[in-house]
Design an enzyme around this catalytic site. Structure first.
Site, PDB file in Angstrom:
ATOM      1  N   GLU A  58       0.817  -1.214   0.000  1.00 55.21           N
ATOM      2  CA  GLU A  58       0.000   0.000   0.000  1.00 55.21           C
ATOM      3  C   GLU A  58       0.852   1.266   0.000  1.00 55.21           C
ATOM      4  OE1 GLU A  58      -0.905  -2.683   1.850  1.00 55.21           O
ATOM      5  OE2 GLU A  58      -2.732  -3.170   0.754  1.00 55.21           O
ATOM      6  N   HIS A 116     -12.246  -5.706   7.614  1.00 55.54           N
ATOM      7  CA  HIS A 116     -12.986  -5.514   6.362  1.00 55.54           C
ATOM      8  C   HIS A 116     -14.267  -4.741   6.623  1.00 55.54           C
ATOM      9  CE1 HIS A 116     -10.337  -8.950   5.661  1.00 55.54           C
ATOM     10  NE2 HIS A 116     -10.300  -8.553   4.412  1.00 55.54           N
TER      11      HIS A 116
END
Lengths: 144, 441
Positions: free
Chosen positions: B165, B236
């Protein structure tokens, strides 16, 4: 370096890694006293024996394009130029206070605009608490 | 990092998935299954018929036994009928924010991921400096947002990156610094944190630091799925928008529907400020409406009054708006004793841009109603509700109008639990109760 650039640009390009081995002669910064964690003699060795400026100077002298006279002239000229610019910079005003709020976004947002006005009002209210004279335009730069 | 890696699919599996043009799992799966793939691979055994169920069944309770038998408030959201979505072409085109040529044009039925896909396709088609990259975007992305884009625009403009990322973000910043308009995808908002330094210390400060030199990374857009999805648990389900609102230099946008997503995303891509664009993933397939087929932008930093009302102002954004609408409908039916100038009514506002946000629209509404409730999924502490409440109190014209304290209905100050999600999110009953409490204050 030239070869690395050539490799990086030809045939669609590819990355190149150059590791340049050297030694940090000065302190890390003005807020760092490096002798707290390394010996002075270590620094002196690098400074004297393997200094890139000294090495380049010797190389230039060996090729006849540099000598003591040129060295003396260069030192004086460079020193004079730097001190002149230093003094000019010292006399210059700092940027407008408005620059504090600009360039956060492309355009000044309503929030930042309101905060700029808030600071202006505060400086109007407490003029003796702040020296705005050293900034370009003083507090009036905060006006929209 | 170790904890993070434990919760994610081993990289070898993801690499395998990304190397296939159309992996069977993702081709057959709904976004909830995509989430399951990462959370609990065993759940791939779920019956296939589950994924062909109508969109309205894709809700937070898709995997529970449904609403308790006597529940009156906490019923599944019926996305097929909620007034928050434009179910007809006429409803979509009557939006006053749309340009005139769009209002006279055609619409198409889209869900949220299709609208995102459409916006990116338009951007890629109209401007060669637009690129799209991230983990697994080449085959279509784990939520299908980038379906067919690589085939249409080429693998030099739509491509996979290594699984990093901070690398994705730094890469995007580099492109934007050179004048490109990169769309960087972070696969789940929960995994943006490795890139936080790049966002905070580089992207947000680039223009400010560059000063008179004039360079900036305004072309950067960072997209990420966010919010609960029924069973996403700790990694999530997150809604990190609050974290981004404390970073001057970034715009933070969060749409509520397909039509909003398309217009706001196009505005973000064309904006000359870096934008963090959060997509409520539970809506990727659940929210379906008519969306104008041509290109249009919706304004950034502008809230929208979704429903006029006289007695209470409710402020929210993203999926919680649907819960708000259900609560409001029930409250307006139940509360008859307290009202002024006619029947009891609630005003509902979608912030849309979380920062820099539209203070004036909210303040104007609260000056009219005298009461305010802010609803968001992320934790109540230091959340968006805190900023809204403080702003209302600081404004002298609005403060004197308050009939009750500003209330916040939000996630508890805990991590998002797997087994207790339904007790954590601001559900219809909690919002209904806040409206009642505010009115009875």
């Amino acid at each position: 370096m030239a070869q690395a650039r050539k490799m990086a640009l030809q045939d669609g390009g590819k990355p190149v890694l150059l590791e340049c081995l050297s030694y940090r002669v000065g302190h890390h910064s003005t807020s760092d006293d490096s002798f707290a964690y390394r010996a002075k003699v270590e620094v002196e060795d690098w400074k004297r024996r393997d200094n890139p400026i000294s090495r380049l100077r010797k190389w230039m002298e060996a090729r006849g394009c540099w000598d003591d006279s040129k060295e003396k002239d260069a030192r004086e000229t460079i020193r004079k130029d730097i001190l002149k610019t230093f003094n000019e910079a010292e006399r210059e005003k700092k940027p407008p206070i408005r620059a504090l709020f600009e360039d956060v976004y492309e355009e000044l947002t309503p929030d930042l605009h309101a905060q700029m006005k808030q600071l202006k009002n505060h400086l109007d209210k407490y003029p003796e608490e702040y020296d705005v004279g050293e900034y370009e335009g003083g507090k009036s730069s905060l006006e929209s | 990092m170790k904890a993070t890696s434990v919760s994610r699919v081993p990289r070898v599996l993801r690499a395998a998935a990304s190397s296939q043009p159309c992996p069977p799992l993702f081709a057959a799966a709904s976004p909830t299954a995509a989430s399951q793939f990462f959370v609990a691979p065993r759940r791939r055994q779920q019956s296939p018929s589950l994924f062909s169920a109508p969109p309205s069944s894709v809700s937070r309770r898709a995997y529970s036994s449904g609403a308790p038998p006597n529940a009156r408030l906490n019923l599944p959201i019926d996305y097929g009928t909620t007034p928050l979505l434009a179910h007809t072409s006429q409803a979509a085109l009557s939006n006053p924010e749309l340009p005139a040529e769009i209002r006279g044009g055609a619409t198409k039925r889209m869900n949220l991921y299709q609208a995102v896909n459409d916006a990116m396709s338009i951007a890629l088609a109209e401007d060669e400096s637009v690129l799209l990259f991230g983990e697994d975007v080449a085959f279509g992305g784990v939520f299908r947002c980038s379906m067919n884009l690589k085939d249409t625009y080429g693998d030099e403009r739509v491509f996979n990156t290594p699984l990093s990322e901070q690398g994705i973000m730094g890469f995007g910043i580099g492109l934007a610094a050179e004048g490109m308009r990169p769309i960087a995808e972070i696969q789940f908002a929960d995994y943006v944190y490795p890139a936080f330094d790049q966002l905070v210390n580089e992207a947000a400060k680039f223009r400010y630091r560059d000063g008179g030199n004039g360079r900036h990374v305004g072309g950067l857009t960072v997209r990420m799925p966010c919010g609960v999805v029924g069973h996403g648990a700790l990694y999530h389900s997150q809604s990190p928008e609050s974290l981004f609102t404390h970073i001057p230099g970034l715009r933070v946008v969060l749409p509520r529907s397909p039509m909003q997503a398309k217009g706001l995303l196009l505005a973000a891509i064309r904006s000359n400020d870096p934008v963090v664009f959060l997509e409520p993933k539970i809506l990727y397939r659940a929210a379906v409406e008519q969306v104008p087929v041509d290109a249009y932008e919706l304004p950034l930093s502008k809230a929208e009054v979704l429903k006029e009302g006289a007695d209470v102002t409710v402020v929210s954004y993203g999926q919680p708006l649907y819960n708000c609408m259900s609560a409001i409908k029930q409250a307006e039916a139940d509360f008859t004793e307290k009202s002024k100038d006619g029947p009891f009514s609630v005003e509902l506002i979608d912030l849309r841009t979380i920062y820099p946000w539209d203070k004036e629209t909210v303040l104007r509404s609260v000056r009219k109603t005298g009461r305010c409730i802010v609803v968001h999924e992320s934790m109540v502490n230091q959340g968006v509700g805190a900023e809204v409440a403080a702003t209302i109190q600081e404004d002298s014209d609005t403060f004197v109008r308050l009939e009750a304290p500003v209330m916040r209905v939000a996630g508890w100050s805990t991590h998002m639990p797997l087994a207790f999600e339904k007790f954590t999110v601001p559900d219809v009953a909690r919002i209904y109760d806040a409206i009642k409490t505010s009115m009875q204050y």
